[in-house]
Design an enzyme around this catalytic site. Structure first.
Site, mmCIF file in Angstrom:
data_model
loop_
_atom_site.group_PDB
_atom_site.id
_atom_site.type_symbol
_atom_site.label_atom_id
_atom_site.label_comp_id
_atom_site.label_asym_id
_atom_site.label_seq_id
_atom_site.Cartn_x
_atom_site.Cartn_y
_atom_site.Cartn_z
ATOM 1 N N GLU A 60 -0.104 6.470 -2.254
ATOM 2 C CA GLU A 60 1.197 5.864 -2.579
ATOM 3 C C GLU A 60 2.301 6.916 -2.671
ATOM 4 O O GLU A 60 3.221 6.822 -3.486
ATOM 5 C CB GLU A 60 1.094 5.030 -3.861
ATOM 6 N N GLU A 93 -7.637 -1.528 -2.068
ATOM 7 C CA GLU A 93 -7.722 -2.347 -3.276
ATOM 8 C C GLU A 93 -7.074 -3.690 -2.960
ATOM 9 O O GLU A 93 -5.999 -3.732 -2.377
ATOM 10 C CB GLU A 93 -6.976 -1.715 -4.456
#
Length: 394
Positions: free
Chosen positions: A162, A313
């Site tokens: 991220e 995820e």
């Protein structure tokens, strides 16, 4: 006004929480490097140690099933018993440079994975900053990885994930990030050939996520100004400036959750049809905008570059007691998208999906969210059936 987009759910490791951005349109800027996925450095034992890696996932072929567990309260064996099958990949987190408390926790996961014949998706978080991951820290990391590989456990290394977001100390520093990723990747490819490097930005809906603790200066964006207008805005590419190069990357990944369809989050809502495909393909349109949102991640970084794509995820939001759609309806609608047999054609580069098997308090909704697929026996049976129907899950 577009609605705020939440970050992926937090885990109990040192990290800065942030409710990020708005859903926006981002222009795509392509990079030109190409490299055969199989042509990576490493000794003759590299392929032997890699049982589920890039060269084992052909376009439209098998998809590795994965799970992110709350290791403090759950175990791989217990999860496998609930689901009726052992996942190919288990997810865990650690800080880098590696700390003793993290090493003990990771070793416990590696031991469980090794006993079960699973691989490990290890997310490393440089919370002290990218500069702290120096040559000594990298050498220590590679030594540990090689030991785990030699013990028969393949590792997918999701380093500084991220990085296009503004909520981590390594966020929105493209030049420093690319240099750090390439340093780690070169050392890993040379010294731990049973480990594969995964580049995993945040979904760019909401980019540039202004307001986070580590956001770039919008008036002095540097290489982040991909459209050349002198400022950092939603029109700039949220992926391309952070890509480390094909020679450094074995897998590309992204976390994608169904938080709901309308802000504020916290309502139990069935996901829109094709939401997962549209987000990965850059065509998702929220209920508050009528524009294309982000670049085609799957097409540009998966298909065009020959990289397998991981959904690192995923889960669907369910808030117990909040009313709205029933839990089974919300979650089944999402996992039916995630494991749709048609994805072999629609997302041919998809090679891994990891479910977020947690129940925890989420600040974005101000209460408990149950993300789990196997806590209820009926749900577990339904999720296992979806895996079977996919025809690709292994």
């Amino acid at each position: 006004m577009a609605s705020p987009r939440p970050r992926p759910p937090s885990r109990p490791s040192p990290r800065t929480r942030f409710l990020a951005g708005t859903v926006v349109l981002v222009a795509l800027a392509a990079l030109a490097l190409r490299l055969d996925v199989g042509a990576r450095p490493g000794g003759p034992d590299a392929s032997d140690a890699s049982v589920g890696g890039a060269d084992a996932v052909a376009e439209g072929g098998d998809v590795l099933t994965g799970v992110s567990l709350d290791w403090a309260t759950d175990s791989l064996a217990a999860y496998a018993e609930r689901l009726g099958r052992t996942p190919a990949v288990v997810v865990t987190f650690a800080e880098v440079p590696l700390r003793e408390e993290d090493l003990a926790a990771v070793q416990g996961v590696v031991d469980q994975a090794g006993a079960a014949g699973s691989s490990v998706l290890l997310t490393l978080e440089p919370n002290a900053g990218l500069a702290a991951v120096d040559e000594a820290a990298t050498a220590d990391l590679v030594r540990r990885l090689r030991a785990w590989n030699d013990g028969g456990v393949e590792v997918f290394l999701r380093y500084a994930h991220e990085m296009n977001g503004s909520w981590y100390p390594w966020g929105q520093q493209p030049e420093a990030y690319v240099a750090s990723f390439r340093q780690v990747a070169a050392a890993v490819h040379d010294g731990a050939p049973g480990t594969q490097m995964m580049w995993a930005p945040s979904y760019a809906g909401g980019y540039p996520f202004l307001g986070g603790g580590y956001h770039a200066d919008p008036a002095a964006p540097g290489v982040l100004d991909t459209d050349g207008d002198g400022v950092l805005t939603e029109r700039d590419d949220g992926y391309a400036p952070f890509y480390p190069g094909d020679d450094a990357v074995d897998w590309v990944g992204m976390s994608l959750y169904h938080w709901g369809e309308d802000y504020p989050w916290g309502e139990n809502e069935v996901p829109a049809p094709d939401k997962l495909v549209d987000q990965l393909g850059g065509t998702y349109v929220s209920t508050t905008r009528d524009e294309r949102v982000v670049p085609d991640f799957h097409g540009e970084y998966g298909v065009a570059r020959g990289k397998p794509v991981a959904v690192t995820e995923t889960a669907a939001l369910y808030v117990p007691g909040a009313g709205g759609a029933p839990e089974a309806e919300v979650k089944a609608a999402w996992w039916d998208q995630v494991w749709d047999p048609a994805l072999a054609e629609r997302l041919p580069a998809l090679g891994m999906v990891a479910w977020f098997e947690w129940a925890k308090t989420e600040p974005e909704v101000g209460g408990q969210v149950d993300w789990r697929a196997t806590a209820d026996p009926g749900l577990a049976q339904a999720y296992a059936a979806a895996l079977d129907r996919s025809g690709r899950a292994r």
